[in-house]
Design a protein around this motif. Structure first.
Motif, PDB file in Angstrom:
ATOM      1  N   GLU A  20       0.826  -1.204   0.000  1.00  0.00           N
ATOM      2  CA  GLU A  20       0.000   0.000   0.000  1.00  0.00           C
ATOM      3  C   GLU A  20       0.865   1.260   0.000  1.00  0.00           C
ATOM      4  OE1 GLU A  20      -0.419  -2.614   2.074  1.00  0.00           O
ATOM      5  OE2 GLU A  20      -2.305  -3.403   1.268  1.00  0.00           O
ATOM      6  N   LYS A  24       1.053   3.983  -3.050  1.00  0.00           N
ATOM      7  CA  LYS A  24       0.825   5.414  -2.822  1.00  0.00           C
ATOM      8  C   LYS A  24       2.011   6.233  -3.339  1.00  0.00           C
ATOM      9  CE  LYS A  24      -0.486   8.717   0.702  1.00  0.00           C
ATOM     10  NZ  LYS A  24      -0.838   8.955   2.096  1.00  0.00           N
ATOM     11  N   SER A  29      -2.007   1.396  -8.342  1.00  0.00           N
ATOM     12  CA  SER A  29      -2.833   0.536  -7.493  1.00  0.00           C
ATOM     13  C   SER A  29      -1.980  -0.592  -6.919  1.00  0.00           C
ATOM     14  CB  SER A  29      -3.994  -0.049  -8.298  1.00  0.00           C
ATOM     15  OG  SER A  29      -3.510  -0.991  -9.232  1.00  0.00           O
ATOM     16  N   THR A  30      -2.465  -1.195  -5.845  1.00  0.00           N
ATOM     17  CA  THR A  30      -1.759  -2.337  -5.272  1.00  0.00           C
ATOM     18  C   THR A  30      -1.773  -3.507  -6.254  1.00  0.00           C
ATOM     19  OG1 THR A  30      -3.767  -3.020  -4.106  1.00  0.00           O
ATOM     20  CG2 THR A  30      -2.173  -1.721  -2.860  1.00  0.00           C
TER      21      THR A  30
END
Length: 68
Positions: A20, A24, A29-30
């Protein structure tokens, strides 16, 4: 030694990021982070059942993406 190399004292451990945190930081996206790990583009370390990305590995990934 180039400016891109990370120099750490021998007794220091690198900072480890969660998926995560990495997502960020890269504004992705993960799911994309997992795809890069599965493809071998981004090095991840398994600690127990969790994946972590070290700061030097993340910097190397960014450098290779910047140069391509």
């Amino acid at each position: 030694m180039s400016d891109d190399e990370v120099v750490m004292p021998e007794h220091s451990l690198p900072t480890l990021f969660t998926l995560e945190q990495t997502a960020k930081h890269l504004q992705a996206s993960t799911k994309t982070i997992r795809r890069w790990i599965d493809a071998g583009d981004l090095v991840a370390h398994r600690i127990g059942r969790q994946l972590r990305i070290s700061e030097p590995d993340l910097q190397a990934f960014i450098r290779t993406r910047r140069n391509s």
